[in-house]
Design an enzyme around this catalytic site. Structure first.
Site, PDB file in Angstrom:
ATOM      1  N   LYS A  51       0.849  -1.197   0.000  1.00  0.00           N
ATOM      2  CA  LYS A  51       0.000   0.000   0.000  1.00  0.00           C
ATOM      3  C   LYS A  51       0.880   1.241   0.000  1.00  0.00           C
ATOM      4  O   LYS A  51       0.615   2.212  -0.725  1.00  0.00           O
ATOM      5  CB  LYS A  51      -0.934   0.003   1.224  1.00  0.00           C
ATOM      6  CG  LYS A  51      -2.046  -1.041   1.138  1.00  0.00           C
ATOM      7  CD  LYS A  51      -2.814  -1.209   2.455  1.00  0.00           C
ATOM      8  CE  LYS A  51      -3.826  -2.342   2.333  1.00  0.00           C
ATOM      9  NZ  LYS A  51      -4.539  -2.650   3.584  1.00  0.00           N
ATOM     10  N   GLN A  95      -5.173  -1.412   9.757  1.00  0.00           N
ATOM     11  CA  GLN A  95      -4.965  -2.712   9.117  1.00  0.00           C
ATOM     12  C   GLN A  95      -5.540  -3.823   9.997  1.00  0.00           C
ATOM     13  O   GLN A  95      -5.230  -3.910  11.185  1.00  0.00           O
ATOM     14  CB  GLN A  95      -3.460  -2.936   8.869  1.00  0.00           C
ATOM     15  CG  GLN A  95      -3.134  -4.216   8.124  1.00  0.00           C
ATOM     16  CD  GLN A  95      -3.656  -4.261   6.691  1.00  0.00           C
ATOM     17  OE1 GLN A  95      -3.734  -3.234   6.014  1.00  0.00           O
ATOM     18  NE2 GLN A  95      -4.018  -5.436   6.220  1.00  0.00           N
ATOM     19  N   ASP A 118     -11.422   2.707   4.058  1.00  0.00           N
ATOM     20  CA  ASP A 118     -11.855   1.310   3.945  1.00  0.00           C
ATOM     21  C   ASP A 118     -13.370   1.176   3.792  1.00  0.00           C
ATOM     22  O   ASP A 118     -13.863   0.102   3.452  1.00  0.00           O
ATOM     23  CB  ASP A 118     -11.448   0.545   5.217  1.00  0.00           C
ATOM     24  CG  ASP A 118     -10.168  -0.256   5.044  1.00  0.00           C
ATOM     25  OD1 ASP A 118      -9.930  -0.749   3.935  1.00  0.00           O
ATOM     26  OD2 ASP A 118      -9.428  -0.379   6.031  1.00  0.00           O
TER      27      ASP A 118
HETATM   28  N1  GUN Z   1      -6.919  -6.816   6.059  1.00  0.00           N
HETATM   29  C1  GUN Z   1      -7.198  -7.559   4.960  1.00  0.00           C
HETATM   30  N2  GUN Z   1      -7.865  -6.825   4.050  1.00  0.00           N
HETATM   31  C2  GUN Z   1      -8.021  -5.592   4.582  1.00  0.00           C
HETATM   32  C3  GUN Z   1      -8.643  -4.401   4.119  1.00  0.00           C
HETATM   33  O1  GUN Z   1      -9.198  -4.317   3.020  1.00  0.00           O
HETATM   34  N3  GUN Z   1      -8.579  -3.337   4.966  1.00  0.00           N
HETATM   35  C4  GUN Z   1      -8.000  -3.414   6.185  1.00  0.00           C
HETATM   36  N4  GUN Z   1      -8.009  -2.325   6.939  1.00  0.00           N
HETATM   37  N5  GUN Z   1      -7.423  -4.508   6.647  1.00  0.00           N
HETATM   38  C5  GUN Z   1      -7.442  -5.590   5.849  1.00  0.00           C
END
Ligand code: GUN
Length: 281
Positions: A51, A95, A118
């Protein structure tokens, strides 16, 4: 036909880079995404690094706040509150997964809904379920972009989603309903998943079990979207047995190179969406 999420994600990321340059000039301010990473889960660390790389390439500022796995809930809450109040921050991503001693639902709902890249805040979930598109979870959003790119129309189609998570299954159902599909959600308690999956015109698999969906789960011509990211003998593997299913499906996403890269592209897009809302563009 293979649905090339990697190629599409690069196209979207190029467009985002161009848009970011324009926004930076117009606002004299840089879009800024902050990711909070708790503990040392190797998969989470790897996602967060990807990311960050994608942000930097697109001209979006990226900050990672790393915390120990025994962080107290109240410390995490004050981190979130500071980020909410910081007008140089446009997107906040916690996360997942986070340690069990922290109330995930509570902390996710403390993130400013305007900075909720998100789309996990109750307000944004409610909007999505009303059919108002604002901040939509990145993975389901990325999947709809694959449909658009390949002109896959969901109207009147039977869309079977395997998996009912907050991150993928549930928001995916809302998006496909908006696209006028007929939806069935299967999950761990569903009886005869195979028979239901076989009725799908569009089959979206987000169950987290390597190669679970094989040729006995699909009917000819089905569109298959594989959301799985499983590590088998050090190799990334989806939830779908790709080699067996690709002969039967009309379209299928590979792993890697399908849904995964689209999730990241959509995170960048959501960060710009937040920036534009916050900065009044
Ligand atoms: N962990 C796995 N996929 C995601 C996601 O799309 N967002 C977040 N914040 N954590 C994750």
């Amino acid at each position: 036909m293979i649905l090339d999420g990697k190629k599409l994600s690069l196209k979207i990321r190029d467009q985002i880079k161009i848009e970011t340059e324009i926004l930076v000039k117009e606002n004299n301010k840089q879009p800024h995404l902050v990711v909070i990473l708790i503990g040392e889960n190797p998969a989470s660390q790897s996602y967060v690094r990807s990311k960050e790389r994608a942000c930097v390439k697109a001209g979006i500022k990226s900050t990672i706040i790393r915390k120990e796995k025994d962080i107290e809930e109240k410390e995490l809450i004050s981190v979130i509150e500071e980020l909410n109040a910081d007008d140089t921050v446009h997107g906040i991503l916690l996360q997942l997964p986070i340690p069990k001693h922290i109330n995930e639902d509570k902390v996710l709902n403390l993130i400013d809904p305007l900075k909720d890249v998100d789309g996990f805040h109750n307000i944004n979930i409610a909007k999505l379920n009303k059919g108002q598109i604002s901040l939509v979870p990145c993975t389901p959003l990325g999947i709809t972009k694959i449909f658009d790119e390949y002109n896959i129309d969901a109207t009147g189609k039977h869309c079977v989603i395997i998996g009912r998570s907050q991150i993928v299954g549930k928001p995916m159902a809302a998006l496909m309903l908006k696209r006028n599909a007929t939806i069935t959600i299967c999950h761990s308690k569903t009886k005869n998943i195979k028979e239901i999956a076989k009725q799908a015109d569009i089959l979206i698999v987000a169950i987290g079990r390597a190669n679970m969906v094989d040729d006995s789960y699909v009917k000819p011509g089905v569109v298959v979207i594989d959301v799985g990211i499983n590590r088998v003998d050090g190799k990334l593997t989806g939830d779908v047995a790709f080699d067996k299913v690709k002969e039967i499906a009309s379209y299928i996403t590979p792993v890697p190179g399908g849904v995964g890269p689209m999730t990241i592209a959509c995170l960048l897009e959501n960060t710009l969406t937040c920036f534009k809302k916050i900065e009044g563009n």
